[in-house]
Design a protein around this motif. Sequence first.
Motif, PDB file in Angstrom:
ATOM      1  N   SER A  85       0.815  -1.218   0.000  1.00 39.03           N
ATOM      2  CA  SER A  85       0.000   0.000   0.000  1.00 39.03           C
ATOM      3  C   SER A  85       0.848   1.267   0.000  1.00 39.03           C
ATOM      4  CB  SER A  85      -0.950   0.006   1.192  1.00 39.03           C
ATOM      5  OG  SER A  85      -0.235  -0.002   2.415  1.00 39.03           O
ATOM      6  N   TRP A  86       2.144   1.135   0.228  1.00 40.84           N
ATOM      7  CA  TRP A  86       3.026   2.299   0.178  1.00 40.84           C
ATOM      8  C   TRP A  86       3.035   2.941  -1.202  1.00 40.84           C
ATOM      9  CZ3 TRP A  86       6.756   1.797  -3.548  1.00 40.84           C
ATOM     10  CH2 TRP A  86       7.045   0.493  -3.983  1.00 40.84           C
ATOM     11  N   ARG A  87       2.628   2.175  -2.226  1.00 43.84           N
ATOM     12  CA  ARG A  87       2.665   2.716  -3.590  1.00 43.84           C
ATOM     13  C   ARG A  87       1.258   3.047  -4.110  1.00 43.84           C
ATOM     14  NH1 ARG A  87       1.463   0.296  -8.065  1.00 43.84           N
ATOM     15  NH2 ARG A  87       0.728  -1.861  -8.114  1.00 43.84           N
ATOM     16  N   ARG A  88       0.377   3.440  -3.209  1.00 50.13           N
ATOM     17  CA  ARG A  88      -1.013   3.680  -3.604  1.00 50.13           C
ATOM     18  C   ARG A  88      -1.131   4.714  -4.717  1.00 50.13           C
ATOM     19  NH1 ARG A  88      -4.276   4.939   1.687  1.00 50.13           N
ATOM     20  NH2 ARG A  88      -6.023   5.056   0.234  1.00 50.13           N
ATOM     21  N   LEU A  89      -0.231   5.672  -4.770  1.00 52.12           N
ATOM     22  CA  LEU A  89      -0.314   6.708  -5.803  1.00 52.12           C
ATOM     23  C   LEU A  89       0.700   6.484  -6.922  1.00 52.12           C
ATOM     24  CD1 LEU A  89      -0.694   9.833  -3.491  1.00 52.12           C
ATOM     25  CD2 LEU A  89      -2.486   8.462  -4.575  1.00 52.12           C
ATOM     26  N   LEU A  90       1.393   5.344  -6.888  1.00 51.73           N
ATOM     27  CA  LEU A  90       2.435   5.078  -7.869  1.00 51.73           C
ATOM     28  C   LEU A  90       1.910   4.210  -9.001  1.00 51.73           C
ATOM     29  CD1 LEU A  90       5.456   5.180  -8.697  1.00 51.73           C
ATOM     30  CD2 LEU A  90       5.781   3.101  -7.335  1.00 51.73           C
ATOM     31  N   ARG A  91       2.140   4.661 -10.226  1.00 51.90           N
ATOM     32  CA  ARG A  91       1.782   3.881 -11.416  1.00 51.90           C
ATOM     33  C   ARG A  91       2.800   4.227 -12.489  1.00 51.90           C
ATOM     34  NH1 ARG A  91      -4.267   3.636 -14.006  1.00 51.90           N
ATOM     35  NH2 ARG A  91      -3.881   2.086 -15.620  1.00 51.90           N
ATOM     36  N   LEU A  92       3.566   3.228 -12.931  1.00 45.85           N
ATOM     37  CA  LEU A  92       4.670   3.482 -13.856  1.00 45.85           C
ATOM     38  C   LEU A  92       4.244   3.219 -15.299  1.00 45.85           C
ATOM     39  CD1 LEU A  92       7.620   1.883 -11.857  1.00 45.85           C
ATOM     40  CD2 LEU A  92       6.833   4.258 -11.870  1.00 45.85           C
ATOM     41  N   PRO A  93       4.701   4.032 -16.242  1.00 49.56           N
ATOM     42  CA  PRO A  93       4.336   3.858 -17.662  1.00 49.56           C
ATOM     43  C   PRO A  93       5.162   2.751 -18.318  1.00 49.56           C
ATOM     44  CG  PRO A  93       5.788   5.740 -17.424  1.00 49.56           C
ATOM     45  CD  PRO A  93       5.525   5.237 -16.023  1.00 49.56           C
ATOM     46  N   LEU A  94       4.987   1.543 -17.856  1.00 48.26           N
ATOM     47  CA  LEU A  94       5.743   0.401 -18.360  1.00 48.26           C
ATOM     48  C   LEU A  94       4.962  -0.307 -19.468  1.00 48.26           C
ATOM     49  CD1 LEU A  94       6.926  -1.007 -14.915  1.00 48.26           C
ATOM     50  CD2 LEU A  94       8.279   0.319 -16.553  1.00 48.26           C
ATOM     51  N   PRO A  95       5.653  -0.954 -20.398  1.00 44.85           N
ATOM     52  CA  PRO A  95       4.950  -1.628 -21.498  1.00 44.85           C
ATOM     53  C   PRO A  95       4.235  -2.887 -21.021  1.00 44.85           C
ATOM     54  CG  PRO A  95       7.289  -2.119 -21.585  1.00 44.85           C
ATOM     55  CD  PRO A  95       7.124  -1.081 -20.503  1.00 44.85           C
ATOM     56  N   ARG A  96       3.166  -3.241 -21.735  1.00 43.96           N
ATOM     57  CA  ARG A  96       2.475  -4.493 -21.463  1.00 43.96           C
ATOM     58  C   ARG A  96       3.156  -5.601 -22.252  1.00 43.96           C
ATOM     59  NH1 ARG A  96      -3.058  -6.908 -23.373  1.00 43.96           N
ATOM     60  NH2 ARG A  96      -2.463  -5.865 -25.268  1.00 43.96           N
ATOM     61  N   MET A  97       3.520  -6.677 -21.587  1.00 47.71           N
ATOM     62  CA  MET A  97       4.268  -7.763 -22.222  1.00 47.71           C
ATOM     63  C   MET A  97       3.438  -9.035 -22.248  1.00 47.71           C
ATOM     64  SD  MET A  97       7.999  -7.149 -20.512  1.00 47.71           S
ATOM     65  CE  MET A  97       7.264  -7.113 -18.892  1.00 47.71           C
ATOM     66  N   ALA A  98       3.449  -9.677 -23.411  1.00 49.82           N
ATOM     67  CA  ALA A  98       2.768 -10.959 -23.536  1.00 49.82           C
ATOM     68  C   ALA A  98       3.690 -12.066 -23.045  1.00 49.82           C
ATOM     69  CB  ALA A  98       2.389 -11.204 -24.998  1.00 49.82           C
ATOM     70  N   ASP A  99       3.203 -12.879 -22.120  1.00 45.50           N
ATOM     71  CA  ASP A  99       3.988 -14.012 -21.638  1.00 45.50           C
ATOM     72  C   ASP A  99       3.056 -15.071 -21.097  1.00 45.50           C
ATOM     73  OD1 ASP A  99       4.368 -14.171 -18.362  1.00 45.50           O
ATOM     74  OD2 ASP A  99       3.676 -12.225 -19.089  1.00 45.50           O
ATOM     75  N   THR A 136      -3.029 -13.523 -15.855  1.00 41.22           N
ATOM     76  CA  THR A 136      -2.361 -12.236 -15.745  1.00 41.22           C
ATOM     77  C   THR A 136      -2.588 -11.426 -17.023  1.00 41.22           C
ATOM     78  OG1 THR A 136      -0.300 -13.004 -16.734  1.00 41.22           O
ATOM     79  CG2 THR A 136      -0.573 -13.317 -14.340  1.00 41.22           C
ATOM     80  N   PRO A 137      -2.363 -10.115 -16.980  1.00 42.26           N
ATOM     81  CA  PRO A 137      -2.453  -9.325 -18.213  1.00 42.26           C
ATOM     82  C   PRO A 137      -1.535  -9.854 -19.310  1.00 42.26           C
ATOM     83  CG  PRO A 137      -2.436  -7.873 -16.305  1.00 42.26           C
ATOM     84  CD  PRO A 137      -2.170  -9.251 -15.787  1.00 42.26           C
ATOM     85  N   GLY A 138      -0.357 -10.353 -18.933  1.00 46.11           N
ATOM     86  CA  GLY A 138       0.550 -10.918 -19.928  1.00 46.11           C
ATOM     87  C   GLY A 138       0.014 -12.182 -20.564  1.00 46.11           C
ATOM     88  N   GLN A 139      -0.592 -13.052 -19.783  1.00 45.60           N
ATOM     89  CA  GLN A 139      -1.184 -14.271 -20.329  1.00 45.60           C
ATOM     90  C   GLN A 139      -2.362 -13.945 -21.242  1.00 45.60           C
ATOM     91  OE1 GLN A 139      -1.869 -16.157 -16.536  1.00 45.60           O
ATOM     92  NE2 GLN A 139      -0.119 -17.541 -16.780  1.00 45.60           N
ATOM     93  N   ARG A 140      -3.164 -12.971 -20.843  1.00 48.07           N
ATOM     94  CA  ARG A 140      -4.287 -12.558 -21.696  1.00 48.07           C
ATOM     95  C   ARG A 140      -3.786 -11.983 -23.009  1.00 48.07           C
ATOM     96  NH1 ARG A 140      -6.547  -8.584 -17.476  1.00 48.07           N
ATOM     97  NH2 ARG A 140      -7.781  -7.794 -19.218  1.00 48.07           N
ATOM     98  N   ALA A 141      -2.735 -11.166 -22.946  1.00 45.61           N
ATOM     99  CA  ALA A 141      -2.171 -10.595 -24.167  1.00 45.61           C
ATOM    100  C   ALA A 141      -1.566 -11.682 -25.057  1.00 45.61           C
ATOM    101  CB  ALA A 141      -1.104  -9.559 -23.802  1.00 45.61           C
ATOM    102  N   PHE A 142      -0.972 -12.686 -24.439  1.00 46.13           N
ATOM    103  CA  PHE A 142      -0.391 -13.778 -25.216  1.00 46.13           C
ATOM    104  C   PHE A 142      -1.472 -14.546 -25.974  1.00 46.13           C
ATOM    105  CE2 PHE A 142       0.741 -18.277 -25.571  1.00 46.13           C
ATOM    106  CZ  PHE A 142       1.915 -18.190 -26.295  1.00 46.13           C
ATOM    107  N   LEU A 143      -2.574 -14.872 -25.313  1.00 45.67           N
ATOM    108  CA  LEU A 143      -3.628 -15.670 -25.936  1.00 45.67           C
ATOM    109  C   LEU A 143      -4.485 -14.856 -26.902  1.00 45.67           C
ATOM    110  CD1 LEU A 143      -4.795 -17.677 -22.792  1.00 45.67           C
ATOM    111  CD2 LEU A 143      -3.608 -18.613 -24.782  1.00 45.67           C
ATOM    112  N   GLN A 144      -4.532 -13.536 -26.741  1.00 47.13           N
ATOM    113  CA  GLN A 144      -5.371 -12.664 -27.575  1.00 47.13           C
ATOM    114  C   GLN A 144      -4.499 -11.588 -28.220  1.00 47.13           C
ATOM    115  OE1 GLN A 144      -9.393 -12.119 -25.136  1.00 47.13           O
ATOM    116  NE2 GLN A 144      -7.612 -11.828 -23.819  1.00 47.13           N
ATOM    117  N   PRO A 145      -3.592 -11.960 -29.131  1.00 51.18           N
ATOM    118  CA  PRO A 145      -2.618 -10.980 -29.648  1.00 51.18           C
ATOM    119  C   PRO A 145      -3.253  -9.834 -30.417  1.00 51.18           C
ATOM    120  CG  PRO A 145      -2.575 -13.029 -30.925  1.00 51.18           C
ATOM    121  CD  PRO A 145      -3.418 -13.288 -29.713  1.00 51.18           C
ATOM    122  N   GLY A 146      -4.467 -10.017 -30.932  1.00 53.34           N
ATOM    123  CA  GLY A 146      -5.091  -8.951 -31.712  1.00 53.34           C
ATOM    124  C   GLY A 146      -6.011  -8.052 -30.920  1.00 53.34           C
ATOM    125  N   LEU A 147      -6.193  -8.339 -29.618  1.00 54.63           N
ATOM    126  CA  LEU A 147      -7.107  -7.540 -28.806  1.00 54.63           C
ATOM    127  C   LEU A 147      -6.429  -6.240 -28.406  1.00 54.63           C
ATOM    128  CD1 LEU A 147      -9.974  -7.711 -27.612  1.00 54.63           C
ATOM    129  CD2 LEU A 147      -8.934  -8.548 -25.498  1.00 54.63           C
TER     130      LEU A 147
END
Length: 617
Positions: free
Chosen positions: A387-401, A430-441
Amino acid sequence: MCGIAGFFQQQPVSLAAVQGMLSALRRRGPDAEHVVGWNTQGQRNDAASEVGLIHTRLAIIDPRPEADQPFSNDDGSIWICYNGEVYDWQQHADELRAQGVQFKTHSDTEFILRGYEAWGLEDLLPKLRGMFAFAILDWNKREVFLARDRMGLKPLVYTTANDGLAFGSLVRSVLPSVPKAQRQFSPESIDAYLAHRYIPAPRTIFQHIHRLENAHYLHYRLDTQQLTKHCYWQPHGESGSGEKAWQKELDTAIRIRTVADRPLGVFLSGGIDSSTIACRLEEQGFDQLQTFSAAFLGSPLDESPVAKQIADTLGLPNQAIPVPLTIANDFEQIIADLDEPFADPSSFPSWYLAQATTQHVKVVLGGDGGDELLGGYKRLGKHLRTSWRRLLRLPLPRMADMAGKGWRKIVSELRLNWLEAYSLRFSGMTPGQRAFLQPGLKAPAVTYWRYPSIDALNQLSPLKQLLAVDLNNYLPEYILRKGDLCTMAHGLELRAPLLDHVWAERVMALPDSERFTQPAKKLFASVTERLASLDLFNLKKRGFNPPLKPWLQQDLHHHFAGLGQRLQTSTQGQINAARVERFIAEYRNRPALAEQVLQLLILDASLSQLEAMAKSC
């Protein structure tokens, strides 16, 4: 407890569609079934109806035919179609009797109808204590109201796809009323299922069928086809008088749920919640109630020996229900009974437990709700440590894995804000697993949950924020949906005393030091003193999960052949066939992916069933 459905159209609904809606509900209501129809002017016309109400009944209170539904007032101008149980309503019924209202039954169905007549919906809803989903058709005002209970114990889905309104207990009971050209699966809902293992309200698997959120009602005007949605309750803390107001309200919540005209029992695990209910029942004099426990024979997850100790200590009879070692013969039926894609592994033992229990009783009390009210889940503590990072959100790329572990999981979490990242504490993909299975979404949502308003969240501590998210999503649409579907598939009514809204508000008003303890739920220690020697509060929480490895390797192995292509076809290319096959190959080297693989198998079976139904009904 029942199955309900209905339609309000401008053109006659075909007999085939009506029969399709009725057929989908039969397992929910084995004791009676009725269909009532009208034309648009309110004249009875059961053969070719524009307006209709459909009901299948599991008779628990006043099982006489006089209490069957759909149920009307004396002149037939107001009708109700209702699923659920409302408790402790007699005091309000006495108010109506004092005004000259005469009751023909002793059912809660008639109380709701008479209460609506006298008070209107807005004043009726606060008087309803329990679980419910109902439709009220008011020909005088030419209006329809659809309402769902505060906690979401009873389901209600609806569609406006046919220039009108249709509703039902199940997605499959509404589908026949949707025009065939509008029976497409929703791409967002498929992704939501992969993210959460279920499809959160207000979505369903179909684009044009929606799920009414808990604590909401719909208002539909027959003449203008105007539909509006309203929230009628928000959870809040309400203190009672006296030092132990919560204990008195707990005992009341349990006692009022013992009223039934059919045999009553208790689901008993080795956990705190169900043992608390059993202990209070014994204290109230229900010392011969049958208890039922799921047994995973030979598994370290088996809680049935502890449940037997609890029952023996309280002097209650106990029956262990062995969960079958094979599900091959029942897999398709369980998927059908789960209505739409739903991948909680514990739904399988829940289904078998209900199947055996209904041979002995028709009503059971269960322990759902304690973890959500008292912070009992381990994931809460894990997420609070970040919870120390409640206001933290980094602009990192979404990776398929495929793996969803290690540094990729950390990157996924840092891409999200703290509250959104709570969704990663669950066992969906995970978001990565979803991106892996749905590459066109393109740019799928991080989470499909409903969140309280920013103003409401800002008034809550971090822990209470997480619990508020659970009360909006995980509890009504995962835990309670599973409980309703698995029990009602066998004509068994499940009641949840710990989700009584009056008791819940007492708990929410407690000081944090009483409500949130280590170990969790020590609040119940003072009302379970007879079980103190068992030291239940320090037992490891075992969960309710089945043996997935043998099921996947043996019972469901033949479902793997062609899985990727079937999913690609049924999702219109959204899920990539080759990547599904790579995912399955990865599972063979990484058994930790078992739950995600089961998720794909369930999706395939459910979509196949729903496609066949969409073409035939």
